[in-house]
Design an enzyme around this catalytic site. Structure first.
Site, PDB file in Angstrom:
ATOM      1  N   ASP A  75      66.069  14.829  39.032  1.00  0.00           N
ATOM      2  CA  ASP A  75      64.886  15.003  39.875  1.00  0.00           C
ATOM      3  C   ASP A  75      64.149  16.260  39.417  1.00  0.00           C
ATOM      4  O   ASP A  75      64.769  17.308  39.257  1.00  0.00           O
ATOM      5  CB  ASP A  75      65.335  15.136  41.348  1.00  0.00           C
ATOM      6  CG  ASP A  75      64.186  14.960  42.321  1.00  0.00           C
ATOM      7  OD1 ASP A  75      63.176  15.676  42.181  1.00  0.00           O
ATOM      8  OD2 ASP A  75      64.291  14.118  43.228  1.00  0.00           O
TER       9      ASP A  75
ATOM     10  N   GLN B 230      59.967   8.999  52.470  1.00  0.00           N
ATOM     11  CA  GLN B 230      59.871   8.442  51.110  1.00  0.00           C
ATOM     12  C   GLN B 230      58.530   8.826  50.479  1.00  0.00           C
ATOM     13  O   GLN B 230      57.481   8.746  51.126  1.00  0.00           O
ATOM     14  CB  GLN B 230      60.007   6.912  51.156  1.00  0.00           C
ATOM     15  CG  GLN B 230      60.094   6.291  49.769  1.00  0.00           C
ATOM     16  CD  GLN B 230      60.346   4.781  49.797  1.00  0.00           C
ATOM     17  OE1 GLN B 230      60.330   4.157  50.860  1.00  0.00           O
ATOM     18  NE2 GLN B 230      60.583   4.214  48.637  1.00  0.00           N
TER      19      GLN B 230
ATOM     20  N   HIS C 132      65.311   4.000  45.215  1.00  0.00           N
ATOM     21  CA  HIS C 132      66.138   4.984  44.513  1.00  0.00           C
ATOM     22  C   HIS C 132      67.109   5.654  45.469  1.00  0.00           C
ATOM     23  O   HIS C 132      66.858   5.744  46.664  1.00  0.00           O
ATOM     24  CB  HIS C 132      65.280   6.052  43.831  1.00  0.00           C
ATOM     25  CG  HIS C 132      64.322   6.736  44.753  1.00  0.00           C
ATOM     26  ND1 HIS C 132      63.132   6.173  45.113  1.00  0.00           N
ATOM     27  CD2 HIS C 132      64.384   7.920  45.392  1.00  0.00           C
ATOM     28  CE1 HIS C 132      62.497   6.975  45.939  1.00  0.00           C
ATOM     29  NE2 HIS C 132      63.229   8.051  46.141  1.00  0.00           N
ATOM     30  N   PHE C 133      68.204   6.120  44.901  1.00  0.00           N
ATOM     31  CA  PHE C 133      69.186   6.915  45.626  1.00  0.00           C
ATOM     32  C   PHE C 133      69.175   8.330  45.063  1.00  0.00           C
ATOM     33  O   PHE C 133      69.068   8.517  43.850  1.00  0.00           O
ATOM     34  CB  PHE C 133      70.599   6.331  45.465  1.00  0.00           C
ATOM     35  CG  PHE C 133      70.838   5.111  46.315  1.00  0.00           C
ATOM     36  CD1 PHE C 133      71.432   5.222  47.564  1.00  0.00           C
ATOM     37  CD2 PHE C 133      70.452   3.858  45.865  1.00  0.00           C
ATOM     38  CE1 PHE C 133      71.652   4.089  48.351  1.00  0.00           C
ATOM     39  CE2 PHE C 133      70.655   2.724  46.648  1.00  0.00           C
ATOM     40  CZ  PHE C 133      71.259   2.842  47.894  1.00  0.00           C
ATOM     41  N   HIS C 134      69.286   9.306  45.974  1.00  0.00           N
ATOM     42  CA  HIS C 134      69.416  10.715  45.595  1.00  0.00           C
ATOM     43  C   HIS C 134      70.900  11.083  45.605  1.00  0.00           C
ATOM     44  O   HIS C 134      71.612  10.739  46.554  1.00  0.00           O
ATOM     45  CB  HIS C 134      68.750  11.625  46.626  1.00  0.00           C
ATOM     46  CG  HIS C 134      67.274  11.425  46.783  1.00  0.00           C
ATOM     47  ND1 HIS C 134      66.350  12.269  46.214  1.00  0.00           N
ATOM     48  CD2 HIS C 134      66.562  10.496  47.466  1.00  0.00           C
ATOM     49  CE1 HIS C 134      65.130  11.855  46.549  1.00  0.00           C
ATOM     50  NE2 HIS C 134      65.224  10.785  47.307  1.00  0.00           N
TER      51      HIS C 134
HETATM   52  P1  5GP Z   1      61.629  10.070  47.814  1.00  0.00           P
HETATM   53  O1  5GP Z   1      60.783  11.117  48.486  1.00  0.00           O
HETATM   54  O2  5GP Z   1      60.778   8.867  47.512  1.00  0.00           O
HETATM   55  O3  5GP Z   1      62.902   9.749  48.522  1.00  0.00           O
HETATM   56  O4  5GP Z   1      62.110  10.698  46.449  1.00  0.00           O
HETATM   57  C1  5GP Z   1      61.308  10.817  45.329  1.00  0.00           C
HETATM   58  C2  5GP Z   1      61.901  11.900  44.482  1.00  0.00           C
HETATM   59  O5  5GP Z   1      61.277  11.859  43.219  1.00  0.00           O
HETATM   60  C3  5GP Z   1      61.692  13.321  45.038  1.00  0.00           C
HETATM   61  O6  5GP Z   1      62.937  13.950  45.223  1.00  0.00           O
HETATM   62  C4  5GP Z   1      60.837  14.007  43.979  1.00  0.00           C
HETATM   63  O7  5GP Z   1      61.220  15.338  43.789  1.00  0.00           O
HETATM   64  C5  5GP Z   1      61.096  13.162  42.735  1.00  0.00           C
HETATM   65  N1  5GP Z   1      60.006  13.098  41.794  1.00  0.00           N
HETATM   66  C6  5GP Z   1      58.682  13.030  42.064  1.00  0.00           C
HETATM   67  N2  5GP Z   1      57.980  12.938  40.914  1.00  0.00           N
HETATM   68  C7  5GP Z   1      58.885  12.929  39.918  1.00  0.00           C
HETATM   69  C8  5GP Z   1      58.767  12.855  38.480  1.00  0.00           C
HETATM   70  O8  5GP Z   1      57.694  12.779  37.896  1.00  0.00           O
HETATM   71  N3  5GP Z   1      59.930  12.873  37.766  1.00  0.00           N
HETATM   72  C9  5GP Z   1      61.150  12.989  38.363  1.00  0.00           C
HETATM   73  N4  5GP Z   1      62.215  13.001  37.567  1.00  0.00           N
HETATM   74  N5  5GP Z   1      61.297  13.064  39.707  1.00  0.00           N
HETATM   75  C10 5GP Z   1      60.176  13.035  40.465  1.00  0.00           C
END
Ligand code: 5GP
Length: 145
Positions: A37, A101, A107-109
């Site tokens: 991330d 989100q 996706h999973f963190h």
């Molecule tokens: P969500 O908020 O959808 O659960 O998680 C999306 C994740 O993607 C966030 O933790 C954010 O930091 C990460 N993220 C956003 N843009 C990018 C990117 O361009 N590359 C990577 N590797 N991670 C990203």
């Protein structure tokens, strides 16, 4: 984007999968892709996504895609543990903008935690150094069993 809607293949993870955007790759097989991330909530924050999917969230995913995906999450989480020796691991997954989100490809963190180290903000912290992410990715990758 709420729980209703359609998949947008212009999302950042779809671009990463197509090789249109760079990422610090940790692991991939025919089903899943794991990478660092760029706005990590902790050192070693890793994401695992299905490669062949148009699901925005868990609710939309085909069970046949979900099964190898969650096995990939476990495999990568074990490698994160082996590489970075955290005291704990948070594994999260958000469904819909009101739930937090921000990228609408399932996706999973995997977020390592250490005693006494506060969790960073979700999708709101600073951008990590690409060289450091590459190094972490290599350390985790080396521990994939
Ligand atoms: P969500 O908020 O959808 O659960 O998680 C999306 C994740 O993607 C966030 O933790 C954010 O930091 C990460 N993220 C956003 N843009 C990018 C990117 O361009 N590359 C990577 N590797 N991670 C990203």
């Amino acid at each position: 984007m709420s729980l209703d809607g359609t998949y947008d293949d212009g999302n950042i993870f779809a671009k990463i999968l197509r090789g249109e955007m760079p990422s610090a790759r940790v692991f991939e097989d025919e089903h899943v892709y794991a990478f660092m991330d760029v706005f990590p909530q902790a050192r070693g924050h890793t994401l695992v996504i299905p490669k062949h999917s148009q699901a925005r969230n868990l609710l939309e995913e085909d069970p046949q895609v979900l099964a190898p995906l969650i096995l990939g999450v476990q495999r990568v989480a074990r490698a994160v543990r082996a590489a970075l020796k955290p005291d704990g691991l948070v594994i999260t997954q958000f469904n819909g903008q009101p739930a937090g989100q921000t990228v609408f490809h399932l996706h999973f963190h995997i977020i390592p935690r250490w005693e006494g180290v506060a969790l960073g903000r979700h999708a709101g912290g600073g951008m990590a150094d690409p060289a450091e992410l590459k190094d972490l990715a290599a350390q985790i990758s080396a521990m994939i069993a």
